[in-house]
Design a protein around this motif. Structure first.
Motif, PDB file in Angstrom:
ATOM      1  N   LYS A 125       0.815  -1.224   0.000  1.00 19.67           N
ATOM      2  CA  LYS A 125       0.000   0.000   0.000  1.00 19.67           C
ATOM      3  C   LYS A 125       0.843   1.265   0.000  1.00 19.67           C
ATOM      4  N   VAL A 126       0.509   2.179  -0.912  1.00 17.91           N
ATOM      5  CA  VAL A 126       1.078   3.528  -0.844  1.00 17.91           C
ATOM      6  C   VAL A 126       0.181   4.341   0.085  1.00 17.91           C
ATOM      7  N   ARG A 127       0.676   5.507   0.506  1.00 21.50           N
ATOM      8  CA  ARG A 127      -0.115   6.317   1.447  1.00 21.50           C
ATOM      9  C   ARG A 127      -0.327   7.734   0.941  1.00 21.50           C
ATOM     10  N   ILE A 128      -1.396   8.354   1.462  1.00 20.90           N
ATOM     11  CA  ILE A 128      -1.544   9.798   1.287  1.00 20.90           C
ATOM     12  C   ILE A 128      -1.464  10.422   2.679  1.00 20.90           C
ATOM     13  N   ARG A 129      -0.954  11.642   2.739  1.00 20.47           N
ATOM     14  CA  ARG A 129      -0.756  12.286   4.045  1.00 20.47           C
ATOM     15  C   ARG A 129      -2.100  12.662   4.667  1.00 20.47           C
ATOM     16  N   LYS A 130      -2.166  12.568   5.984  1.00 19.69           N
ATOM     17  CA  LYS A 130      -3.416  12.946   6.676  1.00 19.69           C
ATOM     18  C   LYS A 130      -3.609  14.465   6.674  1.00 19.69           C
ATOM     19  N   ASP A 131      -2.507  15.230   6.508  1.00 16.64           N
ATOM     20  CA  ASP A 131      -2.643  16.690   6.536  1.00 16.64           C
ATOM     21  C   ASP A 131      -2.706  17.275   5.122  1.00 16.64           C
ATOM     22  N   SER A 132      -3.102  16.447   4.163  1.00 17.34           N
ATOM     23  CA  SER A 132      -3.216  16.927   2.782  1.00 17.34           C
ATOM     24  C   SER A 132      -4.562  16.512   2.200  1.00 17.34           C
ATOM     25  N   ALA A 133      -5.159  17.407   1.394  1.00 15.16           N
ATOM     26  CA  ALA A 133      -6.479  17.117   0.820  1.00 15.16           C
ATOM     27  C   ALA A 133      -6.430  16.914  -0.690  1.00 15.16           C
ATOM     28  N   TRP A 134      -5.222  17.024  -1.284  1.00 15.53           N
ATOM     29  CA  TRP A 134      -5.126  16.945  -2.752  1.00 15.53           C
ATOM     30  C   TRP A 134      -3.894  16.121  -3.105  1.00 15.53           C
ATOM     31  N   ASN A 135      -4.146  14.852  -3.464  1.00 15.88           N
ATOM     32  CA  ASN A 135      -3.038  13.905  -3.682  1.00 15.88           C
ATOM     33  C   ASN A 135      -3.168  13.172  -5.006  1.00 15.88           C
ATOM     34  N   VAL A 136      -2.016  12.976  -5.645  1.00 13.91           N
ATOM     35  CA  VAL A 136      -2.004  12.241  -6.919  1.00 13.91           C
ATOM     36  C   VAL A 136      -0.811  11.281  -6.968  1.00 13.91           C
ATOM     37  N   PRO A 137      -0.943  10.223  -7.771  1.00 13.21           N
ATOM     38  CA  PRO A 137       0.234   9.402  -8.056  1.00 13.21           C
ATOM     39  C   PRO A 137       0.982  10.034  -9.227  1.00 13.21           C
ATOM     40  N   GLU A 138       2.292   9.820  -9.317  1.00 16.30           N
ATOM     41  CA  GLU A 138       3.049  10.254 -10.495  1.00 16.30           C
ATOM     42  C   GLU A 138       3.746   9.025 -11.068  1.00 16.30           C
ATOM     43  N   PRO A 139       3.270   8.556 -12.230  1.00 18.09           N
ATOM     44  CA  PRO A 139       3.855   7.356 -12.849  1.00 18.09           C
ATOM     45  C   PRO A 139       5.164   7.709 -13.552  1.00 18.09           C
ATOM     46  N   GLU A 140       6.270   7.092 -13.143  1.00 20.88           N
ATOM     47  CA  GLU A 140       7.563   7.537 -13.669  1.00 20.88           C
ATOM     48  C   GLU A 140       8.485   6.372 -14.022  1.00 20.88           C
ATOM     49  N   LEU A 141       9.027   6.419 -15.229  1.00 19.89           N
ATOM     50  CA  LEU A 141      10.115   5.505 -15.575  1.00 19.89           C
ATOM     51  C   LEU A 141      11.242   5.774 -14.580  1.00 19.89           C
ATOM     52  N   THR A 142      11.792   4.706 -14.003  1.00 23.09           N
ATOM     53  CA  THR A 142      12.810   4.881 -12.960  1.00 23.09           C
ATOM     54  C   THR A 142      14.086   4.158 -13.383  1.00 23.09           C
ATOM     55  N   LEU A 143      15.174   4.923 -13.403  1.00 21.19           N
ATOM     56  CA  LEU A 143      16.464   4.369 -13.844  1.00 21.19           C
ATOM     57  C   LEU A 143      17.181   3.728 -12.667  1.00 21.19           C
ATOM     58  N   PHE A 144      17.937   2.680 -12.944  1.00 25.58           N
ATOM     59  CA  PHE A 144      18.858   2.159 -11.935  1.00 25.58           C
ATOM     60  C   PHE A 144      20.281   2.362 -12.440  1.00 25.58           C
ATOM     61  N   MET A 145      21.083   3.075 -11.657  1.00 26.51           N
ATOM     62  CA  MET A 145      22.498   3.239 -11.978  1.00 26.51           C
ATOM     63  C   MET A 145      23.328   2.460 -10.967  1.00 26.51           C
ATOM     64  N   CYS A 146      24.343   1.760 -11.423  1.00 25.60           N
ATOM     65  CA  CYS A 146      25.260   1.086 -10.490  1.00 25.60           C
ATOM     66  C   CYS A 146      26.203   2.147  -9.917  1.00 25.60           C
ATOM     67  N   SER A 147      27.074   1.757  -8.990  1.00 22.91           N
ATOM     68  CA  SER A 147      27.925   2.753  -8.309  1.00 22.91           C
ATOM     69  C   SER A 147      28.879   3.458  -9.270  1.00 22.91           C
ATOM     70  N   ALA A 148      29.098   2.891 -10.462  1.00 24.40           N
ATOM     71  CA  ALA A 148      29.955   3.553 -11.459  1.00 24.40           C
ATOM     72  C   ALA A 148      29.197   4.664 -12.193  1.00 24.40           C
ATOM     73  N   GLY A 149      27.890   4.778 -11.961  1.00 31.15           N
ATOM     74  CA  GLY A 149      27.105   5.857 -12.576  1.00 31.15           C
ATOM     75  C   GLY A 149      26.473   5.485 -13.908  1.00 31.15           C
ATOM     76  N   THR A 150      26.669   4.257 -14.369  1.00 34.32           N
ATOM     77  CA  THR A 150      26.088   3.850 -15.650  1.00 34.32           C
ATOM     78  C   THR A 150      24.670   3.310 -15.441  1.00 34.32           C
ATOM     79  N   ILE A 151      23.795   3.568 -16.408  1.00 27.67           N
ATOM     80  CA  ILE A 151      22.407   3.093 -16.317  1.00 27.67           C
ATOM     81  C   ILE A 151      22.409   1.604 -16.667  1.00 27.67           C
ATOM     82  N   GLU A 152      21.993   0.793 -15.712  1.00 26.90           N
ATOM     83  CA  GLU A 152      22.049  -0.665 -15.895  1.00 26.90           C
ATOM     84  C   GLU A 152      20.671  -1.298 -15.999  1.00 26.90           C
TER      85      GLU A 152
END
Ligand code: DO4
Ligand code: MG
Length: 289
Positions: free
Chosen positions: A132-159
């Motif tokens: 489960k994701v959460r929305i804050r109790k002190d907020s009345a306007w919440n949205v998800p943001e669908p995002e491609l997410t990169l993984f970089m190894c410690s050398a900084g290259t996208i793997e």
């Protein structure tokens, strides 16, 4: 001719389940007690390295069931995020912050050479597919943001790549851009999964990202966009993130949203959010209080 992005020939998906790293390759499943998540993924040339690893073990079809309970593909990695990388994000944020006079900042960062990068989540606050994701109790306007997410190894290259949900409180960010960390960082504000996708070439630039939000079985919002609509390149974002920071276990970087629901929409408790990216899969999370 072989399709360079075809599952059949080249795609590789790495899942993390309870204590186990499982590789899906050409519809076969592989695991070994010698594989531990942090060391396994943090390698330059990951696709080829994993190909070498799976050649040394026997495929095991019983692992197919285990990946249904895959956890977020993260143990010691941090999650960072980029912002205002698509025109839609720029427009929506200028609108939500116009009364606070913050709109200009979004237009400027969209055009600037330096991208917006911010810390999103530690692994312990992030959730995986089916959690489960959460929305804050002190907020009345919440949205998800669908995002491609990169993984970089410690050398900084996208793997590799995964699907990210950068949950956001629009009223808090809109009140004052300096509230961004509160709008973006809280328990259950980041979802990642269902796996780490490790293609042998960079992800297809025409891959589409789509979202569907349902309430009580009814679709409340759906949309899709191609990742090629992003203003910045993946390597540019990775290069900025690594300029003055090191990540000894590698790092995830959400690349920003190109989809924002209309201003009249806010998430409710029990809404279901399904985000898909071609080649990677689908990340589904329900909203908890
Ligand atoms: O500028 C604030 C955050 C932007 C963001 O998260 C996005 O564009 O996806
Ligand atoms: Mg975002």
């Amino acid at each position: 001719m072989k399709d360079a992005h075809s599952d059949k020939y080249f795609n590789m998906h790495i899942f993390y389940t309870d204590q186990k790293v499982i590789v899906k390759y050409n519809n076969e499943f592989f695991s070994s007690p010698d594989w531990s998540w942090d060391a396994f993924i943090n390698r330059k040339g990951l696709h080829q390295q994993v190909l070498n690893d799976i050649r040394a073990v026997t495929a095991d079809s019983s692992l197919e069931n285990a990946i249904k309970n895959a956890k977020a593909p993260i143990i010691s990695q941090e999650i960072w995020a980029s912002g205002v990388t698509y025109m839609r994000s720029r427009e929506a944020r200028m609108e939500e912050s116009k009364d606070a006079g913050g709109g200009d900042f979004y237009a400027k960062v969209y055009d600037a050479e330096r991208p917006e990068l911010f810390f999103k989540s530690s692994a312990g606050r992030a959730v995986g597919h089916g959690e489960k994701v959460r929305i804050r109790k002190d907020s009345a306007w919440n949205v998800p943001e669908p995002e491609l997410t990169l993984f970089m190894c410690s050398a900084g290259t996208i793997e590799g790549y995964t699907i990210g949900n950068d949950m956001s409180s629009r009223d808090i960010e809109g009140e004052n851009p300096l509230y961004l960390p509160q709008a973006k960082c809280y328990d259950g504000a980041a979802a990642l999964g269902p796996c780490l996708f490790v293609p042998h070439t960079p992800i297809n630039p025409d891959a589409r990202i789509s979202i569907e939000i349902s309430r009580g079985g009814k679709t409340m919002f759906s949309d899709e966009i191609s990742i090629n609509r992003m203003k910045r390149s993946h390597t540019e974002l990775a290069e900025y993130l690594f300029r003055e920071m090191s990540f000894s276990n590698g790092v995830y970087l959400m690349t920003g949203t190109g989809i924002v629901p209309p201003d009249t929409f806010t998430l409710n408790y029990a809404d279901e959010i399904a985000i898909s990216i071609e080649g990677i899969g689908t990340l589904i999370n329900e909203v908890a209080g």
